[in-house]
Design a protein around this motif. Sequence first.
Motif, PDB file in Angstrom:
ATOM      1  N   ARG A 136      -9.831  -5.540  -2.964  1.00 20.32           N
ATOM      2  CA  ARG A 136     -11.069  -5.079  -2.482  1.00 20.32           C
ATOM      3  C   ARG A 136     -10.532  -3.617  -1.893  1.00 20.32           C
ATOM      4  O   ARG A 136     -11.449  -2.678  -2.042  1.00 20.32           O
ATOM      5  CB  ARG A 136     -11.939  -5.863  -1.636  1.00 20.32           C
ATOM      6  CG  ARG A 136     -12.239  -7.193  -2.141  1.00 20.32           C
ATOM      7  CD  ARG A 136     -12.667  -8.139  -0.830  1.00 20.32           C
ATOM      8  NE  ARG A 136     -13.917  -7.514  -0.369  1.00 20.32           N
ATOM      9  CZ  ARG A 136     -14.937  -8.324  -0.368  1.00 20.32           C
ATOM     10  NH1 ARG A 136     -14.946  -9.740  -0.876  1.00 20.32           N
ATOM     11  NH2 ARG A 136     -16.099  -7.948   0.428  1.00 20.32           N
ATOM     12  N   GLN A 137      -9.614  -3.739  -1.155  1.00 20.81           N
ATOM     13  CA  GLN A 137      -9.095  -2.644  -0.255  1.00 20.81           C
ATOM     14  C   GLN A 137      -8.484  -1.450  -1.039  1.00 20.81           C
ATOM     15  O   GLN A 137      -8.736  -0.365  -0.530  1.00 20.81           O
ATOM     16  CB  GLN A 137      -8.008  -3.015   0.943  1.00 20.81           C
ATOM     17  CG  GLN A 137      -8.707  -3.793   1.968  1.00 20.81           C
ATOM     18  CD  GLN A 137      -7.663  -4.054   3.112  1.00 20.81           C
ATOM     19  OE1 GLN A 137      -6.465  -3.983   2.840  1.00 20.81           O
ATOM     20  NE2 GLN A 137      -8.088  -5.003   4.014  1.00 20.81           N
ATOM     21  N   GLU A 138      -7.998  -1.731  -1.985  1.00 21.32           N
ATOM     22  CA  GLU A 138      -6.890  -0.824  -2.686  1.00 21.32           C
ATOM     23  C   GLU A 138      -7.507  -0.292  -3.775  1.00 21.32           C
ATOM     24  O   GLU A 138      -6.940   0.711  -4.387  1.00 21.32           O
ATOM     25  CB  GLU A 138      -5.704  -1.533  -3.010  1.00 21.32           C
ATOM     26  CG  GLU A 138      -4.751  -2.082  -1.855  1.00 21.32           C
ATOM     27  CD  GLU A 138      -4.349  -1.025  -0.697  1.00 21.32           C
ATOM     28  OE1 GLU A 138      -3.582   0.029  -1.135  1.00 21.32           O
ATOM     29  OE2 GLU A 138      -5.009  -1.243   0.483  1.00 21.32           O
ATOM     30  N   HIS A 172       0.762  -1.259   0.080  1.00 16.80           N
ATOM     31  CA  HIS A 172      -0.010   0.108   0.258  1.00 16.80           C
ATOM     32  C   HIS A 172       0.947   1.199   0.045  1.00 16.80           C
ATOM     33  O   HIS A 172       0.708   2.201  -0.898  1.00 16.80           O
ATOM     34  CB  HIS A 172      -1.024   0.102   1.200  1.00 16.80           C
ATOM     35  CG  HIS A 172      -1.701   1.182   1.352  1.00 16.80           C
ATOM     36  ND1 HIS A 172      -2.873   1.528   0.974  1.00 16.80           N
ATOM     37  CD2 HIS A 172      -1.522   2.566   2.047  1.00 16.80           C
ATOM     38  CE1 HIS A 172      -3.445   2.672   1.032  1.00 16.80           C
ATOM     39  NE2 HIS A 172      -2.495   3.307   1.765  1.00 16.80           N
TER      40      HIS A 172
END
Length: 263
Positions: free
Chosen positions: A105-107, A62
């Motif tokens: 999903r998160q990024e 990230h």
Amino acid sequence: MEHTLTQIKDYADLTVAELAALVDSLRLPRHMAIIMDGNGRWAARRGLPRIAGHKKGMEVVHEVVETCARLGVPALTLYAFSTENWKRPPLEVSFLMSLLTLYLRQELSLMKRENIRFSTIGRVEDLPAEARAWIEKAKTETAGNTGMVLDLALSYGGRWEIIEAAKKIAADIKSGKMEPSALDERTFSGYLDTRGMPELDLVIRTSGERRVSNFLLWQMAYAELYFTEALWPDFTQRDLLIAILDYQGRQRRFGKTSEQLGS
Ligand code: IPE
Ligand code: IPE
Ligand code: MG
């Protein structure tokens, strides 16, 4: 040699902001690639299961993606899973596959916020359906973005990629679409998964290993290699900036002499 070592010693006294200010934005690597290695050892040193290292490694991804996008690096390829990694214990493989889904999903929001276009290289068809669906979604939803290309190498192998290119070329020659004499380095590159991406300028490998592990074999021909002892989960923004500064301090001769380049 001496010069580089002196520089690295100096970097130690600088803050992250000072390091960032030293980066020459006009001479960034056009395409940077990272062999993110050492997750298992990071976990083992803490008495944790290997998967804990992969999870921490995802947080580092990230930060590195965000930093590269903000610096203005045109393309970043991350080696996430090799064709050889299928030989790992099935539980670790399935954990890595669910982590990939979780990552996407998160990024996706970071990719949208930072104008990142998502792409992949490798045998994506080998991945579980859920991961493939998120890959498709991330590609579609970032297709119009004009900033950094974030390229994940998934079920990727350099030799596999070259063989695939050779098969496609053979088929095009057989069907009369291409003359053998038309094949040169540029057309060959156009058959690789990395077609359209800028020239690979810098490859970083973490964890102290000094090998390329079947990564971007064709593309690495004239890339600068940077090895660091840091395990991937410990790799910081600071380490990234130092790697880029080290790259910017090198003279790339492409076969010529320093004298030729100096003039
Ligand atoms: C890199 O870390 C992640 C992948 C290859 C998926 P490793 O899992 O190879 O970590 P080490 O090399 O065992 O420490
Ligand atoms: C290379 O790491 C592959 C990835 C980082 C995805 P490995 O840990 O699989 O490499 P080797 O097997 O030690 O060379
Ligand atoms: Mg490893």
